[in-house]
Write an enzyme that holds these catalytic residues in place. Sequence first.
Site, short mmCIF file in Angstrom:
data_model
loop_
_atom_site.label_atom_id
_atom_site.label_comp_id
_atom_site.label_asym_id
_atom_site.label_seq_id
_atom_site.Cartn_x
_atom_site.Cartn_y
_atom_site.Cartn_z
N ARG A 246 -26.56 -10.93 26.41
CA ARG A 246 -27.13 -10.06 25.38
C ARG A 246 -28.44 -10.71 24.96
O ARG A 246 -28.47 -11.88 24.58
CB ARG A 246 -26.17 -9.93 24.20
CG ARG A 246 -26.64 -8.97 23.11
CD ARG A 246 -27.24 -9.72 21.95
NE ARG A 246 -27.47 -8.87 20.78
CZ ARG A 246 -28.10 -9.26 19.68
NH1 ARG A 246 -28.58 -10.48 19.57
NH2 ARG A 246 -28.27 -8.43 18.67
N ASP A 248 -31.44 -11.15 22.51
CA ASP A 248 -31.72 -10.92 21.10
C ASP A 248 -33.13 -10.36 20.91
O ASP A 248 -34.11 -10.88 21.45
CB ASP A 248 -31.59 -12.24 20.34
CG ASP A 248 -31.83 -12.10 18.86
OD1 ASP A 248 -31.05 -11.41 18.19
OD2 ASP A 248 -32.82 -12.67 18.36
N ALA A 249 -33.24 -9.30 20.12
CA ALA A 249 -34.51 -8.75 19.62
C ALA A 249 -35.63 -8.78 20.66
O ALA A 249 -36.67 -9.42 20.46
CB ALA A 249 -34.94 -9.50 18.35
N VAL A 250 -35.44 -8.05 21.76
CA VAL A 250 -36.48 -8.04 22.80
C VAL A 250 -37.77 -7.39 22.31
O VAL A 250 -38.84 -7.63 22.88
CB VAL A 250 -35.98 -7.34 24.08
CG1 VAL A 250 -34.77 -8.06 24.65
CG2 VAL A 250 -35.67 -5.87 23.85
N GLU A 285 -31.02 -6.09 22.68
CA GLU A 285 -31.15 -5.61 21.31
C GLU A 285 -32.61 -5.19 21.14
O GLU A 285 -33.52 -5.99 21.31
CB GLU A 285 -30.82 -6.70 20.29
CG GLU A 285 -30.97 -6.19 18.86
CD GLU A 285 -31.05 -7.30 17.82
OE1 GLU A 285 -30.83 -7.00 16.64
OE2 GLU A 285 -31.36 -8.45 18.18
N PHE A 312 -27.11 5.16 16.52
CA PHE A 312 -25.74 5.65 16.41
C PHE A 312 -25.03 4.95 15.25
O PHE A 312 -24.35 5.59 14.44
CB PHE A 312 -24.98 5.42 17.72
CG PHE A 312 -23.50 5.70 17.62
CD1 PHE A 312 -23.03 7.00 17.60
CD2 PHE A 312 -22.58 4.65 17.54
CE1 PHE A 312 -21.66 7.25 17.50
CE2 PHE A 312 -21.22 4.89 17.44
CZ PHE A 312 -20.76 6.20 17.42
N HIS A 314 -26.35 3.59 12.56
CA HIS A 314 -26.89 3.99 11.26
C HIS A 314 -26.37 5.37 10.85
O HIS A 314 -26.02 5.59 9.68
CB HIS A 314 -28.41 4.00 11.29
CG HIS A 314 -29.02 2.66 11.57
ND1 HIS A 314 -28.31 1.47 11.51
CD2 HIS A 314 -30.31 2.30 11.89
CE1 HIS A 314 -29.11 0.46 11.79
NE2 HIS A 314 -30.33 0.93 12.02
N HIS A 382 -22.53 -8.30 13.76
CA HIS A 382 -22.83 -9.45 12.89
C HIS A 382 -24.04 -9.16 12.01
O HIS A 382 -24.08 -9.56 10.85
CB HIS A 382 -23.09 -10.70 13.75
CG HIS A 382 -24.42 -10.72 14.40
ND1 HIS A 382 -24.67 -10.16 15.64
CD2 HIS A 382 -25.62 -11.24 14.01
CE1 HIS A 382 -25.94 -10.33 15.96
NE2 HIS A 382 -26.54 -10.98 14.99
#
EC number: 3.2.1.141
Length: 584
Positions: A246, A248-250, A285, A312, A314, A382
């Site tokens: 996974r 993070d924040a690409v 992400e 989705f 939110h 998380h």
Amino acid sequence: MQFEVWAPQTDRVALRLGGATYEMARDPDRAGWWTAEAPAADGDRYGFLVGVTAGEETVRPDPRGRRLPDGPDGLSAVVDFEPLTPRGPAPGTRLQDAVLYELHIGTFTPEGTFDAAAARLGHLTALGITHVELMPVCPFPGRHGWGYDGVAPWAVHEPYGGPAGLARFVDAAHAAGLGVVLDVVHNHLGPSGNHLPAFGPYFTETHHTPWGAAVNLDAAGSDEVRAYLLGSALAWLRDYRIDGLRLDAVHALADERALTFLEELSAAVDGLAAETGRPLFLIAESDRCDPRTTAPRAAGGLGLHAQWNDDFHHALHCALTGESQAYYADFAEAPLAALAKTMTRAFFHDGTWSSFRGRSHGRPVDRRRTPAHRFLGYTQTHDQIGNRALGDRLAASLSPGLLACGAALALTGPFVPMLFMGEEWAAGTPWQYFTDHPDPELAEAVRSGRRREFAAHGWKAEEIPDPQDPATRDRSCLDWAEPERAPHDRLLAWYRTLIALRRTHPDLRDPDLAAVRVAYDEERRWVTFRRGDVRVAVNLSPEPVTIAFGRNGVRVLAAWDPVDHPGPDGRVHVPAESVVVLGP
């Protein structure tokens, strides 16, 4: 043993190993690289002296070191991977058939270790999970933290169990039939214990991010920086036999090169998958709402295999809670309409106005070419729990019935489902923001910064948990006595039922977004959707509703509350705050 390090901006590098110093020589075939031969064995401590003069010697850990037994500021340790290689075969479950479970090693159990987490894997197999998604495990300062301030992308946090502990965990997961996904962070390193700038241009002032200078993906020297990050990513998949990453924040990766780092990474992972015969994958992400993130490289995309779908989440969160602050505002205007849009078109923001951003945002998804398994759907993560002021879960404010409704929407909806640890039994423990910075100035900056952040939203400073207080982490540990008690046991049984339905009914894994049919009543607060021959009716209202499905011969497959099978007229009476799944 051969030691090597990239340090292109210095005229001297030395290896410090076991009290001895070995001068390193420039590699004639690789610009900027230094090498040395020295006798070493598993566990031996070592580090590098970079461009130092007499009296100013600082021994720094290896940027590619695989173990930091004394923490980020200590020496590296040699790791022999041959005895650590997991023995059993990986399960090989494809992403489109997956049910993921996000797990934080440090709070999944009170012990906070890989071995303690491995002892609980039976719970996940009984639940029907296919993949465990580990939050970051790279070393960070102190013992306890979320892991997103890691500073050594090739190493494993020693308090969790180090490389040997991770290898044992992966082996245990594979033996239990579970795949393992690892959360990795390429967009920044933590503020403390980061020694990379002493070695070379790992960061660039060309771009600035919320964490300061950007990781150097496109300025001078970026070829080696990209190779450094790509190599670490492949090492998790190859050396530990992890099944996916996974990312993070690409959206925070500053990269203006024609061939982006993400494309290089996806090509390399696809190559490793072909070489090993294992279905490896990358999950991004991203908040860009850009279908090119997961579009194939041949079609002009980045080639990542899936992404988290926050739109989705939110929409579902607003429908369940009625919250409307910050980025929830646009979804809260008509939450069931927003939910219906995301379930059929993936993104809510697909070129629409975003009041939170003050501009239009997103791009439409081509439903004919984009399978639903390009997106992960979830009720909690998380981020969505821990970034709240008190780290409160949905269970702190919603009835068991509404929790059951949310679970049904995520687990029978079109996207690959993901759970956050403990949600399956409505865990009563919060999941709060906690740190363990040894640097007192940094600790105080984190503490006061978090209190300032939430003071702007009306919270009093004393109400915000102190991230540095050990009790904040302790409160966030799961209580493993809860699943055996009411009402937790009932919700756990519901999650097991829904996951079993997903496994046994292929319609619930159909990747065709265009085939999803959704109807809803915003005022009466019900929503229904169809996945092939399976229908799901969700009543979020405090009043019962009657929903007509037509004379189609469906029966009740599962229901949160007792529900009669539809009569000849196809009507179903759904109790308040309840959900029913129907099929042929």
